[in-house]
Design a protein around this motif. Sequence first.
Motif, PDB file in Angstrom:
ATOM      1  N   VAL A 105     107.345 -80.881  41.656  1.00  0.00           N
ATOM      2  CA  VAL A 105     106.399 -80.017  40.956  1.00  0.00           C
ATOM      3  C   VAL A 105     106.136 -80.554  39.550  1.00  0.00           C
ATOM      4  CG1 VAL A 105     106.060 -77.734  39.923  1.00  0.00           C
ATOM      5  CG2 VAL A 105     106.898 -77.932  42.271  1.00  0.00           C
ATOM      6  N   TYR A 106     107.200 -80.973  38.867  1.00  0.00           N
ATOM      7  CA  TYR A 106     107.058 -81.518  37.510  1.00  0.00           C
ATOM      8  C   TYR A 106     106.197 -82.785  37.534  1.00  0.00           C
ATOM      9  CZ  TYR A 106     108.180 -83.837  33.120  1.00  0.00           C
ATOM     10  OH  TYR A 106     108.082 -84.478  31.910  1.00  0.00           O
TER      11      TYR A 106
ATOM     12  N   ARG B 151     103.930 -83.713  39.778  1.00  0.00           N
ATOM     13  CA  ARG B 151     102.543 -83.394  40.115  1.00  0.00           C
ATOM     14  C   ARG B 151     101.823 -82.741  38.933  1.00  0.00           C
ATOM     15  NH1 ARG B 151     104.404 -81.124  45.991  1.00  0.00           N
ATOM     16  NH2 ARG B 151     104.603 -83.171  47.014  1.00  0.00           N
ATOM     17  N   LYS B 152     102.500 -81.835  38.269  1.00  0.00           N
ATOM     18  CA  LYS B 152     101.888 -81.185  37.111  1.00  0.00           C
ATOM     19  C   LYS B 152     101.589 -82.210  36.013  1.00  0.00           C
ATOM     20  CE  LYS B 152     103.096 -77.130  35.659  1.00  0.00           C
ATOM     21  NZ  LYS B 152     103.849 -75.944  35.158  1.00  0.00           N
ATOM     22  N   THR B 153     102.493 -83.148  35.821  1.00  0.00           N
ATOM     23  CA  THR B 153     102.290 -84.178  34.796  1.00  0.00           C
ATOM     24  C   THR B 153     101.084 -85.049  35.130  1.00  0.00           C
ATOM     25  OG1 THR B 153     104.664 -84.233  34.313  1.00  0.00           O
ATOM     26  CG2 THR B 153     103.350 -86.115  33.585  1.00  0.00           C
TER      27      THR B 153
ATOM     28  N   ILE C  54      98.497 -84.247  37.011  1.00  0.00           N
ATOM     29  CA  ILE C  54      97.280 -83.437  36.857  1.00  0.00           C
ATOM     30  C   ILE C  54      96.919 -83.290  35.384  1.00  0.00           C
ATOM     31  CG2 ILE C  54      96.256 -81.160  37.228  1.00  0.00           C
ATOM     32  CD1 ILE C  54      98.099 -80.964  39.738  1.00  0.00           C
ATOM     33  N   GLU C  55      97.920 -83.052  34.528  1.00  0.00           N
ATOM     34  CA  GLU C  55      97.662 -82.911  33.096  1.00  0.00           C
ATOM     35  C   GLU C  55      97.139 -84.221  32.501  1.00  0.00           C
ATOM     36  OE1 GLU C  55     100.747 -81.194  30.777  1.00  0.00           O
ATOM     37  OE2 GLU C  55     101.031 -79.488  32.104  1.00  0.00           O
TER      38      GLU C  55
ATOM     39  N   ALA D  30      94.722 -77.657  39.515  1.00  0.00           N
ATOM     40  CA  ALA D  30      95.169 -77.108  38.239  1.00  0.00           C
ATOM     41  C   ALA D  30      95.524 -75.633  38.372  1.00  0.00           C
ATOM     42  CB  ALA D  30      94.084 -77.305  37.183  1.00  0.00           C
TER      43      ALA D  30
ATOM     44  N   TYR E 264      98.874 -75.126  40.329  1.00  0.00           N
ATOM     45  CA  TYR E 264     100.088 -75.406  39.570  1.00  0.00           C
ATOM     46  C   TYR E 264     100.120 -74.686  38.219  1.00  0.00           C
ATOM     47  CZ  TYR E 264     101.504 -78.758  43.056  1.00  0.00           C
ATOM     48  OH  TYR E 264     101.907 -79.332  44.238  1.00  0.00           O
TER      49      TYR E 264
ATOM     50  N   ILE F  19      98.124 -74.676  35.635  1.00  0.00           N
ATOM     51  CA  ILE F  19      97.800 -75.470  34.451  1.00  0.00           C
ATOM     52  C   ILE F  19      96.527 -74.915  33.807  1.00  0.00           C
ATOM     53  CG2 ILE F  19      97.219 -77.759  33.595  1.00  0.00           C
ATOM     54  CD1 ILE F  19      98.708 -78.891  36.044  1.00  0.00           C
TER      55      ILE F  19
ATOM     56  N   SER G 196      95.855 -79.135  29.259  1.00  0.00           N
ATOM     57  CA  SER G 196      96.725 -80.298  29.305  1.00  0.00           C
ATOM     58  C   SER G 196      97.575 -80.377  28.045  1.00  0.00           C
ATOM     59  CB  SER G 196      95.885 -81.573  29.444  1.00  0.00           C
ATOM     60  OG  SER G 196      96.704 -82.717  29.370  1.00  0.00           O
TER      61      SER G 196
END
Length: 480
Positions: A89-90, A92-94, A96-97, A122, A125, A127, A130
């Motif tokens: 998850v971390y 993927r979020k990174t 995407i950001e 986004a 997750y 977001i 960013s």
Amino acid sequence: MSHKPDPNKNVHLTIDGIPVTVPEGTRILEAAKKVNINIPVLCEHPDLCKRALCRICVVECDGRGKLAAACANDVWEGVKIVTINQRLVYIRKTIIEMILANHPQDCLNCIRNQNCELQSLAQKYGIVSSSFENEAQTEDSPPVIECDTIVRDMVKCVKCARCVEACQEVQTIRAINTSRRSHEFEISTPYKHALKDISCVFCGKCASVCPVGAIYGYDQSAEVQTAINDTKIKTIAQVSPSFAPALNKALALAERTITTGKMIAAIKLLGFDKVYDAEVAANIARSQIYREIQARKNNAEGAEFQGLLSIHGILKRPLISGCSQGVTRFINSFYPDLADDLTSVKSPRQIFAGLIKQEYAGKEGLDPVNVISVSFVPCIAQKYTIESDSADFALTAAELARMIKMAGIAIETLPEERFPQTNSSFAGGDSYDTPNQDNTIKKETVRGYAKARNIMEAILKNEYDMQWVEILSCSDNCCS
């Protein structure tokens, strides 16, 4: 030597603790879907090859530290795959950001708002913004409108290269390519030329696979609405009954909610003066093509020729037509020796525009400039017209759906309406009666430009035995 997968051999594995059995050669992404686990993706597209560019789909395999891209790696016997945990998850979020840091933050103004794969990721997750500094430069790179057909807004490009493969491998046009490397990697055209100045045929395949708003069909709905609101202008539409399912999908309604009658009623409620059946113009075009083929046949039969040479000293070849004028660009760009075999018959859009301008000029004495034709077309490809052959406007199902939503029309509640009866003058007299020659004319319809190339090569080698070949721009479904 790489191992060739045997589709008759099964592979046993577990995904998030769930046992799965799939044929050898199955990708991790596909195996996960079999047990209803949807791994997030961005660069992946079902019509394209394995990509592994965005890395959003990475998973853990057997507890190893190295991550594997689910879209590009096959499963193997006994592997234990983890698709979701705190680490993934971390990551993927990174990712995407980081993408959002190079992406304009103007979702409300974007043509793909609420229909954007990046926006959906986004939201999934959580977001909102960013954590990286936003470096997108929107003022220096405004959207580029290409021939009133396609818009390129490359500051929104996420560099997934879907459009590149669609253009180069699926359609074999090669008007879009990649350039530079590392952080300067970008999607571009040869020498950064406009699409109209290179080999682009405006098929719209690039727009159909773009996950964001970097490439999309040019929206003419606002221009059409302006014409409708002008009391000096008659705005006349044509739509095919087969357009109703596409509109139904664009409005996200239950299947078969929209009938032809409800569609006609909605278009009239928007303010169009009349709505004709598009099959009228299509039949006229088909009839004229039949006659053109017959004329070519008569010329050949009336001439003395040896073997395969006609009276003009060229090989006997089929008539070539297409669903859009992009086919003309395709032949002229890649097969100029076949340019003389392109049909001289105008497109249904052009025929319709000419007929309604003539009809209203004759009956109501209107200046043809004040009679606007609007054709509802199944795909972006049919929006394109050669600049010298204006046919007013063409709207896709998505554009009509936006107009209906903006007008607040509850289309599912509308009464059924019918197309008006067409008189002989509108239908072009006896040309409306299509000759029954389907069984006598040898015709082939080919989908997509990659397959069309094979046919064109066969024609040039005199290995093609047809009288008429029709080229459809889309390789599968219409690129709406």
